[in-house]
Design an enzyme around this catalytic site. Sequence first.
Site, PDB file in Angstrom:
ATOM      1  N   HIS A 116     -52.595 -60.428 -63.069  1.00 22.74           N
ATOM      2  CA  HIS A 116     -53.237 -61.728 -63.280  1.00 22.74           C
ATOM      3  C   HIS A 116     -54.751 -61.564 -63.496  1.00 22.74           C
ATOM      4  O   HIS A 116     -55.373 -60.608 -63.029  1.00 22.74           O
ATOM      5  CB  HIS A 116     -52.983 -62.654 -62.085  1.00 22.74           C
TER       6      HIS A 116
ATOM      7  N   ARG B  74     -51.362 -67.718 -59.734  1.00 25.58           N
ATOM      8  CA  ARG B  74     -52.283 -66.906 -60.547  1.00 25.58           C
ATOM      9  C   ARG B  74     -51.530 -66.001 -61.524  1.00 25.58           C
ATOM     10  O   ARG B  74     -52.006 -65.740 -62.632  1.00 25.58           O
ATOM     11  CB  ARG B  74     -53.238 -66.095 -59.651  1.00 25.58           C
TER      12      ARG B  74
ATOM     13  N   HIS C 235     -49.050 -58.729 -60.010  1.00 21.53           N
ATOM     14  CA  HIS C 235     -50.204 -58.551 -59.109  1.00 21.53           C
ATOM     15  C   HIS C 235     -50.579 -57.069 -58.992  1.00 21.53           C
ATOM     16  O   HIS C 235     -49.743 -56.190 -59.211  1.00 21.53           O
ATOM     17  CB  HIS C 235     -49.836 -59.097 -57.732  1.00 21.53           C
TER      18      HIS C 235
HETATM   19  O1  LIG Z   1     -56.392 -59.304 -51.918  1.00 20.01           O
HETATM   20  C1  LIG Z   1     -55.334 -58.919 -52.465  1.00 20.01           C
HETATM   21  O2  LIG Z   1     -54.243 -59.461 -52.303  1.00 20.01           O
HETATM   22  C2  LIG Z   1     -55.367 -57.685 -53.345  1.00 20.01           C
HETATM   23  C3  LIG Z   1     -55.438 -58.003 -54.806  1.00 20.01           C
HETATM   24  O3  LIG Z   1     -56.544 -58.730 -55.183  1.00 20.01           O
HETATM   25  O4  LIG Z   1     -56.495 -56.933 -52.994  1.00 20.01           O
HETATM   26  P1  LIG Z   1     -56.584 -55.344 -52.937  1.00 20.01           P
HETATM   27  O5  LIG Z   1     -57.546 -54.962 -54.022  1.00 20.01           O
HETATM   28  O6  LIG Z   1     -57.111 -55.051 -51.589  1.00 20.01           O
HETATM   29  O7  LIG Z   1     -55.217 -54.776 -53.166  1.00 20.01           O
END
Ligand SMILES: O=C(O)[C@@H](CO)OP(=O)(O)O
Length: 237
Positions: free
Chosen positions: A9, A60, A179
């Site tokens: 996203h 998102r 994600h």
């Molecule tokens: O906050 C989150 O859920 C993830 C993705 O944005 O963060 P990270 O970069 O720590 O995996």
Amino acid sequence: MPRLILLRHGQSQWNLENRFTGWVDVDLTAEGEAQARRGGELIAEAGFKPAVMFTSVLTRAKRTGAIALQSAGLKDVPTIEDWRLNERHYGGLTGLDKAETAKLHGEDQVKVWRRSYDVPPPPLAPGGEWDFTADPRYAGQDIPDTESLKTTLDRVLPYWNSAIAPRLEAGEDVLIAAHGNSLRAIVKHLFDVPDDKIVGVEIPTGNPLEIDLDAELKPVSARYLDAGRAESLPAIA
Ligand SMILES: O=C(O)[C@@H](CO)OP(=O)(O)O
């Protein structure tokens, strides 16, 4: 040869605010929407016409996929949503500021929570603001209270095997709008990345990752469509 595009996203409000997000349903920023539109233009330039788009149940990812398909001229591509493509559940870190958490627990500990393969953050306490057990999107599901990348892969992989892989094996091209960590789990599986090397794999927001697969769904080649915002990719065996 089936083609797969993985699309993280675009920038979300909590990417911008540097907060641990996980399953919290924050929306895209204007910058995130622009990234999704640009992703769609690059998908069109690559001549990619997926038969189906898979996405999570989180706004998102769903909106990024929809915006990208729209800007690629592919808005009629059918979409299938499933929570098993959700971001990894951030447990007791959900909602916290990443920089303040690093000051409190140390950079090294936060890096372990964020990028190690099998160390989950502390579990989410039940009954708080971020308790998703009563969310109708997860009705009847045995949902986690925290996840490492390993346990994320444990719920992504059965979905990959039962819903996504058969479409690719049938020769269809597939887009997955999801994600950072659900996509890292898929990359780990496809590229057979060793547990101690996945820490180095980052997936940028809104930059389509094209993976050409052979009949056994092993990667033959891979590239980010926006080369200027690319991150390094694991080696192809
Ligand atoms: O906050 C989150 O859920 C993830 C993705 O944005 O963060 P990270 O970069 O720590 O995996």
